[in-house]
Design an enzyme around this catalytic site. Structure first.
Site, PDB file in Angstrom:
ATOM      1  N   ASP A  16       1.051  -1.630   0.153  1.00 32.60           N
ATOM      2  CA  ASP A  16      -0.064   0.120  -0.113  1.00 32.60           C
ATOM      3  C   ASP A  16       0.965   1.536  -0.159  1.00 32.60           C
ATOM      4  O   ASP A  16       0.684   2.706   0.797  1.00 32.60           O
ATOM      5  CB  ASP A  16      -1.270   0.035   0.867  1.00 32.60           C
ATOM      6  N   ALA A  42      -3.481  -7.584  -3.841  1.00 33.87           N
ATOM      7  CA  ALA A  42      -3.381  -6.930  -4.953  1.00 33.87           C
ATOM      8  C   ALA A  42      -4.465  -5.317  -4.631  1.00 33.87           C
ATOM      9  O   ALA A  42      -5.038  -6.130  -4.941  1.00 33.87           O
ATOM     10  CB  ALA A  42      -2.331  -6.110  -6.057  1.00 33.87           C
ATOM     11  N   HIS A  44      -4.238  -1.665  -5.639  1.00 37.22           N
ATOM     12  CA  HIS A  44      -3.814  -0.869  -6.681  1.00 37.22           C
ATOM     13  C   HIS A  44      -4.506   0.539  -6.694  1.00 37.22           C
ATOM     14  O   HIS A  44      -5.373   0.492  -7.489  1.00 37.22           O
ATOM     15  CB  HIS A  44      -2.806  -0.849  -7.621  1.00 37.22           C
ATOM     16  N   THR A 241       3.109 -12.703   2.651  1.00 43.86           N
ATOM     17  CA  THR A 241       2.590 -12.947   1.365  1.00 43.86           C
ATOM     18  C   THR A 241       3.097 -14.557   1.013  1.00 43.86           C
ATOM     19  O   THR A 241       3.839 -15.396   1.432  1.00 43.86           O
ATOM     20  CB  THR A 241       2.102 -11.563  -0.068  1.00 43.86           C
ATOM     21  N   ARG A 341     -10.782  -2.471   6.365  1.00 43.32           N
ATOM     22  CA  ARG A 341     -10.329  -3.052   7.877  1.00 43.32           C
ATOM     23  C   ARG A 341      -9.516  -2.056   7.960  1.00 43.32           C
ATOM     24  O   ARG A 341      -8.520  -0.799   6.970  1.00 43.32           O
ATOM     25  CB  ARG A 341      -9.191  -3.934   7.081  1.00 43.32           C
ATOM     26  N   GLY A 436       5.244  12.251  -3.852  1.00 45.66           N
ATOM     27  CA  GLY A 436       3.436  12.110  -3.810  1.00 45.66           C
ATOM     28  C   GLY A 436       2.497  13.492  -3.061  1.00 45.66           C
ATOM     29  O   GLY A 436       3.758  12.946  -1.645  1.00 45.66           O
TER      30      GLY A 436
END
Ligand code: IMP
Length: 448
Positions: A16, A42, A44, A241, A341, A436
């Protein structure tokens, strides 16, 4: 004709980090954007001109209409989820099917994978998409004459026997675990058959499809799913994962020889988060936060619960790191894209980042969510806390606030962000290529 090349982009923390928006921003420089690991686990998110797309399996380069898209053999594909996602993206006005190709060697996520994952994986806090079970069956291959690893290539040969095999695998799983919940056989057959019809034409018969394209001059951007700390072997096992998330795997899972590698790009976010269980050194509130966030596998204290229960501004002023973490989660909107979540929140961890940069030999780094750091101005200490190499907890060092922020271009970066970029470059030994400062395409500032 000169051969092409491939670049690999991965997340360096716990997922994330905003990889999708960086891929979207640089996709115009590539002919093909490809996935090499993971599946519909995933999440995105890409925001462009009012369009907010939550992608799971389709590469984030999808918005750039000139790039082709590829799903490599290192991925596991849930046919129904992919079919639904293709329809969702096409309904938003983007072309997908003419541009997307899937490796024939990609394994299929079967119904029993999903039901078993949802029933038994809360100790890890998985996303419930059957990812671990699908990779496990890929490795098991066949047991007692039953084919467990079903691949896309099988759909090209005999679709009917594939569906029959999936149903037999489901029956066998229910014999072993009678408590798992599942819909009726007829519902499963209908869903899978519809999905196969949509996805089958996208499966290439040529395992060298991508490799040949690069040899003939194409440039590829490999887009990692999940992130370095979640790698099945090198992450914090067992809280990881089920696929390889490190940069090197791009070439195995992406079906291109490593000869064509050019550079490795990393993405890290400056207010960190983690979903699922497991160690998280810079977590605000430590294990108390972990237990709180993971109650009922994240369902108890979800977005709606926190919105109803707390005043975020009050929590930001708290002396208690656990409460500060909740406040930051609320103002930063750090919740699972599809599930709501709560994501566990931590301060920017330069110790962890340095290791991830070294382990993957990152050439250039993007820092995301930098605008959100300004929320720390309203906290009691009114400074940006960081975990630095050598510090044991969340109190490594901090950056004090000076003037109000204007986030427009690299020349007028706030002093606090300039400091953060310099500290990151010095302690991790990597160039920060961009930061960003908001979700929109225009809110990515090039630094170097
Ligand atoms: P799985 O990938 O669904 O098996 O989940 C294993 C672990 O990886 C859990 O802690 C998940 O929360 C985490 N995880 C899987 N996908 C993502 C992702 O896209 N972002 C963040 N965490 C993820």
């Amino acid at each position: 004709m000169a051969a092409g090349f491939a670049d690999v982009l991965i997340g360096l923390q716990y997922g994330d980090e905003g990889k999708g928006r960086i891929v979207d921003a640089i996709a115009r420089d590539y002919n093909i954007v490809a996935r090499f690991n993971g599946g519909a686990n995933a999440g995105h998110t890409v925001v462009v001109e009012g369009l907010n797309l939550a992608l799971a399996l389709i590469p984030s380069g999808v918005i750039n209409q000139s790039a082709s898209l590829y799903i490599g053999s290192g991925c596991v594909v849930d046919l129904a989820a992919l079919a639904k996602e293709i329809q969702m993206v096409e309904a938003a006005g983007l072309s997908v099917r003419p541009r997307l190709r899937i490796s024939p060697y990609t394994s299929i996520v079967q119904p029993h994978h999903i039901f078993l994952d949802r029933a038994f994986s809360s100790d890890i806090g998985t996303t419930g998409n059957g990812i671990g079970q699908a990779y496990a069956d890929r490795a098991l291959r066949m047991i007692a004459g039953e084919l467990l690893n079903i691949r896309c290539i099988d759909l090209l040969q005999n679709e009917f026997s594939v569906v029959e095999q999936m149903l037999r695998n489901l029956e066998n799983a229910t014999k072993l675990y009678p408590s798992i919940e599942r819909p009726k056989r007829s519902v499963i057959v209908q869903t899978i058959s519809e999905a196969i019809e949509l996805v089958r034409p996208l499966i290439t018969t040529d395992p060298l499809y991508l490799s040949d394209a690069v040899e003939k001059g194409a440039s590829v951007l490999f887009e990692g799913a999940q992130s370095y700390e979640l790698d099945v072997a090198r992450g914090i096992v067992p809280y990881v994962t089920a696929s390889h998330t490190c940069a090197g795997y791009a070439y195995t899972g992406g079906d291109v020889p490593p000869k064509f590698h050019r550079k490795t790009i990393g993405v890290a976010k400056t207010i960190m988060s983690r979903v699922g269980k497991g160690p998280f050194a810079s977590e605000l509130g430590g294990t108390r936060s972990e237990e709180y966030c993971m109650a009922e596998n994240g369902r108890r204290h979800n977005r709606d619960y926190e919105k109803k229960s707390y005043d975020a501004e009050k929590l930001l002023k708290s002396d208690d790191d656990f409460e500060l973490g909740i406040g930051l989660r609320m103002v930063c909107g750090e919740y699972g894209t599809r599930t709501g979540r709560p994501r566990r929140i931590g301060v920017f961890d330069l110790e962890q980042l340095k290791k991830a940069v070294r382990a993957n030999y990152i050439d250039e780094l993007y820092l995301t969510r930098c605008d959100l750091l300004e929320h720390f101005r309203r906290t009691k200490r009114a400074e940006i806390p960081l975990r630095t190499p050598g510090s044991s907890d969340t109190n490594g060092t901090s950056i004090a606030f000076e003037n109000a922020w204007e986030l427009q271009n690299a020349q007028s970066l706030p002093r606090e962000l300039e400091k953060l970029v310099t500290m990151t470059e010095q302690s991790c030994g990597v160039t920060v290529r961009g930061i960003g400062v908001g979700p929109e395409r225009s809110q990515l500032i090039e630094c170097r």
